[in-house]
Design an enzyme around this catalytic site. Structure first.
Site, PDB file in Angstrom:
ATOM      1  N   LEU A  45       1.533  -5.116  -1.073  1.00 45.40           N
ATOM      2  CA  LEU A  45       0.485  -4.382  -0.377  1.00 45.40           C
ATOM      3  C   LEU A  45      -0.341  -3.723  -1.473  1.00 45.40           C
ATOM      4  O   LEU A  45       0.213  -3.067  -2.367  1.00 45.40           O
ATOM      5  CB  LEU A  45       1.109  -3.335   0.555  1.00 45.40           C
ATOM      6  CG  LEU A  45       0.261  -2.717   1.639  1.00 45.40           C
ATOM      7  CD1 LEU A  45      -0.387  -3.770   2.531  1.00 45.40           C
ATOM      8  CD2 LEU A  45       1.099  -1.790   2.502  1.00 45.40           C
ATOM      9  N   ASP A  46      -1.640  -3.926  -1.455  1.00 45.01           N
ATOM     10  CA  ASP A  46      -2.500  -3.406  -2.512  1.00 45.01           C
ATOM     11  C   ASP A  46      -2.338  -1.904  -2.684  1.00 45.01           C
ATOM     12  O   ASP A  46      -2.016  -1.191  -1.738  1.00 45.01           O
ATOM     13  CB  ASP A  46      -3.970  -3.702  -2.197  1.00 45.01           C
ATOM     14  CG  ASP A  46      -4.284  -5.180  -2.167  1.00 45.01           C
ATOM     15  OD1 ASP A  46      -3.668  -5.928  -2.950  1.00 45.01           O
ATOM     16  OD2 ASP A  46      -5.124  -5.584  -1.352  1.00 45.01           O
TER      17      ASP A  46
END
Length: 181
Positions: A45-46
């Site tokens: 997840l960024d």
């Protein structure tokens, strides 16, 4: 028996246990929140995204969750700039063509602003530009895909929260908190 953790990754946290980036100022990582040996993220997840991450010590389960060939649906709550019309929502639902090729069809719908925790730092507010929320469910997971898709239809992402992966949900888990599945 294998372990599966559901973690609500806060904004600004890397989805890995170590920071191999800049030497000057260390960035927050999963190790700042999770001190359990031998669990690893099933997917990423960024740093500028929030929400559900799954971590496990089971390599086969990790692959089933993260590998796009298994098509595990991932649902995101997305605050976008502007008010997407029916054509923009339909384009997202049918799939758009990005630089790395066409995306698979997605489930997309307009939603009321969700009851979420405040983000730190807050999303920039602009008096002259409205914002709105959509829910997007994908069965693939390209790098920054949701952000690239919403920008492609003219509605850049302001805030992105992954709410669900398959049957697992973020329901009842505060930012920075994890629980066993």
């Amino acid at each position: 028996m294998s372990r599966l953790l559901l973690f609500n990754k806060p904004y600004g946290v890397l989805s890995q246990f170590t920071d191999k980036g800049t030497a000057g100022s260390p960035r927050a990582t999963l190790s700042d929140f999770i001190d359990i040996p031998s669990v690893y993220p099933a997917g990423r997840l960024d740093r500028d995204s929030e929400g559900l991450m799954l971590l496990t010590d089971d390599g086969k389960l990790q692959a089933r969750i993260a590998d796009p060939k298994f098509k595990a649906p991932k649902t995101y709550l997305v605050q976008v700039e502007g008010l997407p019309d029916a054509a923009a929502l339909e384009a997202l639902a049918n799939g758009v063509t990005l630089k790395d090729g066409p995306t698979r069809p997605a489930q997309v719908r307009r939603i009321d602003p969700p009851d979420l925790w405040p983000r730190d730092p807050p999303v920039r507010y602009r008096k002259t530009v409205p914002d709105s929320w959509i829910e997007v469910t994908l069965t693939e997971g390209r790098n920054r895909q949701v952000r690239r898709m919403t920008a492609h239809v003219g509605h850049p992402t302001l805030r992105l929260v992954r709410w669900r992966i398959g049957d697992w949900s973020l329901e009842g888990i505060a930012p920075g908190i994890w629980r066993e599945a």
